[in-house]
Design a protein around this motif. Structure first.
Motif, mmCIF file in Angstrom:
data_model
loop_
_atom_site.group_PDB
_atom_site.id
_atom_site.type_symbol
_atom_site.label_atom_id
_atom_site.label_comp_id
_atom_site.label_asym_id
_atom_site.label_seq_id
_atom_site.Cartn_x
_atom_site.Cartn_y
_atom_site.Cartn_z
ATOM 1 N N UNK A 184 74.030 29.346 -47.453
ATOM 2 C CA UNK A 184 73.657 28.565 -48.874
ATOM 3 C C UNK A 184 73.708 29.590 -49.795
ATOM 4 N N UNK A 185 74.192 28.981 -50.944
ATOM 5 C CA UNK A 185 74.092 30.197 -52.241
ATOM 6 C C UNK A 185 72.761 29.861 -53.170
ATOM 7 N N UNK A 186 72.053 30.649 -53.386
ATOM 8 C CA UNK A 186 71.150 30.586 -54.596
ATOM 9 C C UNK A 186 71.098 31.381 -54.946
ATOM 10 N N UNK A 212 72.762 29.689 -42.854
ATOM 11 C CA UNK A 212 72.390 31.018 -44.024
ATOM 12 C C UNK A 212 71.781 30.822 -45.005
ATOM 13 N N UNK A 213 71.257 31.741 -45.757
ATOM 14 C CA UNK A 213 70.445 31.539 -46.962
ATOM 15 C C UNK A 213 71.171 32.773 -47.335
ATOM 16 N N UNK A 214 71.919 32.899 -48.495
ATOM 17 C CA UNK A 214 72.532 34.589 -49.800
ATOM 18 C C UNK A 214 71.989 34.516 -50.266
ATOM 19 N N UNK A 222 77.381 34.668 -57.592
ATOM 20 C CA UNK A 222 76.528 33.178 -56.998
ATOM 21 C C UNK A 222 77.442 32.418 -57.108
ATOM 22 N N UNK A 223 78.399 32.669 -58.170
ATOM 23 C CA UNK A 223 79.057 31.397 -58.624
ATOM 24 C C UNK A 223 80.747 31.740 -57.976
ATOM 25 N N UNK A 224 80.513 33.376 -57.743
ATOM 26 C CA UNK A 224 82.323 33.879 -57.282
ATOM 27 C C UNK A 224 81.704 33.500 -55.433
ATOM 28 N N UNK A 225 80.668 33.636 -54.863
ATOM 29 C CA UNK A 225 81.112 33.771 -53.668
ATOM 30 C C UNK A 225 80.856 32.243 -53.349
ATOM 31 N N UNK A 226 80.799 31.539 -53.672
ATOM 32 C CA UNK A 226 81.173 29.854 -53.724
ATOM 33 C C UNK A 226 82.681 30.073 -54.180
ATOM 34 N N UNK A 227 83.383 30.186 -55.055
ATOM 35 C CA UNK A 227 84.640 30.113 -55.704
ATOM 36 C C UNK A 227 85.701 30.796 -54.446
ATOM 37 N N UNK A 228 85.086 31.869 -53.453
ATOM 38 C CA UNK A 228 85.505 32.734 -52.810
ATOM 39 C C UNK A 228 85.621 32.199 -51.484
ATOM 40 N N UNK A 229 84.379 31.247 -50.917
ATOM 41 C CA UNK A 229 84.560 30.793 -49.693
ATOM 42 C C UNK A 229 83.846 31.261 -48.627
ATOM 43 N N UNK A 230 82.678 32.575 -49.921
ATOM 44 C CA UNK A 230 81.752 33.305 -49.045
ATOM 45 C C UNK A 230 80.237 32.313 -48.691
ATOM 46 N N UNK A 231 81.037 31.538 -49.430
ATOM 47 C CA UNK A 231 79.204 30.641 -49.476
ATOM 48 C C UNK A 231 79.666 28.958 -49.236
ATOM 49 N N UNK A 232 78.960 27.854 -49.266
ATOM 50 C CA UNK A 232 79.634 26.631 -48.481
ATOM 51 C C UNK A 232 78.844 25.863 -49.610
ATOM 52 N N UNK A 233 77.795 26.046 -50.051
ATOM 53 C CA UNK A 233 76.944 25.208 -51.066
ATOM 54 C C UNK A 233 76.410 26.167 -52.043
ATOM 55 N N UNK A 234 75.612 25.521 -53.319
ATOM 56 C CA UNK A 234 75.124 26.582 -54.314
ATOM 57 C C UNK A 234 73.681 25.901 -54.602
ATOM 58 N N UNK A 235 72.711 26.045 -54.222
ATOM 59 C CA UNK A 235 71.208 25.178 -54.509
ATOM 60 C C UNK A 235 70.982 25.970 -55.799
ATOM 61 N N UNK A 236 70.310 25.300 -56.889
ATOM 62 C CA UNK A 236 70.049 25.591 -58.383
ATOM 63 C C UNK A 236 69.768 24.745 -58.825
ATOM 64 N N UNK A 237 69.903 25.368 -60.405
ATOM 65 C CA UNK A 237 68.781 23.891 -61.278
ATOM 66 C C UNK A 237 69.881 22.921 -61.466
ATOM 67 N N UNK A 238 68.930 21.756 -61.505
ATOM 68 C CA UNK A 238 69.837 20.868 -62.144
ATOM 69 C C UNK A 238 71.441 20.271 -63.045
ATOM 70 N N UNK A 239 70.127 20.891 -64.050
ATOM 71 C CA UNK A 239 71.121 21.383 -65.713
ATOM 72 C C UNK A 239 71.603 22.537 -65.164
ATOM 73 N N UNK A 240 71.715 23.309 -64.828
ATOM 74 C CA UNK A 240 72.944 24.894 -64.970
ATOM 75 C C UNK A 240 73.751 24.320 -63.484
#
Length: 314
Positions: A184-186, A212-214, A222-240
């Protein structure tokens, strides 16, 4: 007003990286390696002026402490990350975002100048406690833990949500147990990081592999980690999250997990809170409030009235 310190320069670069990440796949020539990424991303940021016409409200201004009225200014620390909260325009110097518009509008209602300084998200709340700034913005969620040491004046309702790649088996996260075994990326120092840390025991209790929290200080990373598959999911602000996934094909917003009021942050016991609350409510009355939300596409985050340090939304 922004600073020109080395730290401020680094923060501007980080913010441009964040907005560039929003356009990595949304724009054909948006690859940051060719220098067009930041410009392509920030071209999507609205620049409509919804603040300059705001008038001073003598009744709200009268609530300011005498010392503030005398100096005619408020020092504000602003965390800059990604839209819609706060980001940089293509010049790398001009700030834009919902937080920026609300703070500037409040200053106009109170008849004071906002002396803005860019600061790191994790540094703002401690700096308020030390008296370095009068107030801070950074999409700060109002939690019971934070209310022990910080006062808030609410202006929107946002909260916690999740996003993932479109090929993810996740469709909706209703329990953090669904994240067991995932990365999880945050953002560092956020309520999201706290929520994940406080509930890490859930996976062990369920006999599952822990998540595993990154954490990332820069939204772009954070977004690059998701795009490249280093993270499975992002937890962040609803609006963001909603804003970001609109800019990035291949990603999707999963769901809202928990709503939180968001407020201007102050040192505990501040005498400024009544004046700022009155200013926000004045903006609601004269229509500026709705115009700011419409500009940033955050209408569902409207609140009925501004409050001072309300209890955390459970």
């Amino acid at each position: 007003m922004t600073t020109s310190t080395p730290r401020a320069t680094a923060l501007r670069a980080a913010a441009l990286l964040a907005t560039a990440a929003l356009a990595l796949t949304a724009c054909g020539s948006g690859d940051p390696s060719d220098g067009t990424g930041p410009a392509a991303a920030t071209a999507r940021i609205p620049t409509t002026d919804v603040v300059s016409g705001v008038k001073k409200d003598p009744a709200a201004a009268k609530l300011l402490p005498a010392g503030v009225r005398a100096r005619g200014s408020l020092s504000l620390a602003s965390s800059v990350g990604s839209p819609p909260s706060a980001t940089y325009l293509p010049d790398g110097r001009t700030l834009a975002g919902q937080d920026i518009d609300f703070a500037d509008a409040v200053g106009k209602v109170l008849g004071v100048r906002i002396k803005r300084e860019v600061a790191g998200f994790e540094a703002i709340l401690p700096a308020l406690g030390s008296g370095k700034y009068d107030l801070g913005t950074g999409n700060f969620g109002v939690t019971d833990e934070r209310r022990r040491t910080i006062d808030f004046v609410t202006y929107v309702n946002d909260g916690q949500g999740f996003a993932a790649r479109k090929d993810s088996p996740l469709r909706k996260v209703t329990s953090l147990r669904q994240l067991c075994g995932l990365t999880v990326a945050t953002g560092a120092g956020t309520t999201f990081e706290t929520t994940l840390e406080e509930n890490a025991h859930l996976c062990k209790e369920a006999g599952k592999q822990p998540y595993d929290v990154k954490t990332y200080a820069e939204q772009g990373a954070l977004w690059i980690s998701l795009q490249q598959g280093r993270s499975d999911v992002v937890m962040s602000t609803i609006n963001g999250l909603r804003y970001a996934v609109k800019q990035q094909p291949g990603l999707r917003f999963l769901n809202e997990f928990k709503r939180l009021d968001v407020g201007f942050a102050f040192k505990k016991g501040t005498p400024l809170a009544p004046a700022v609350r009155a200013a926000v409510n004045r903006l609601k009355k004269d229509g500026t409030y709705d115009r700011i939300l419409k500009k940033w596409g955050t209408g569902p985050s409207a609140i009925a009235t501004s409050r001072i340090s309300p209890p955390e939304v459970k």
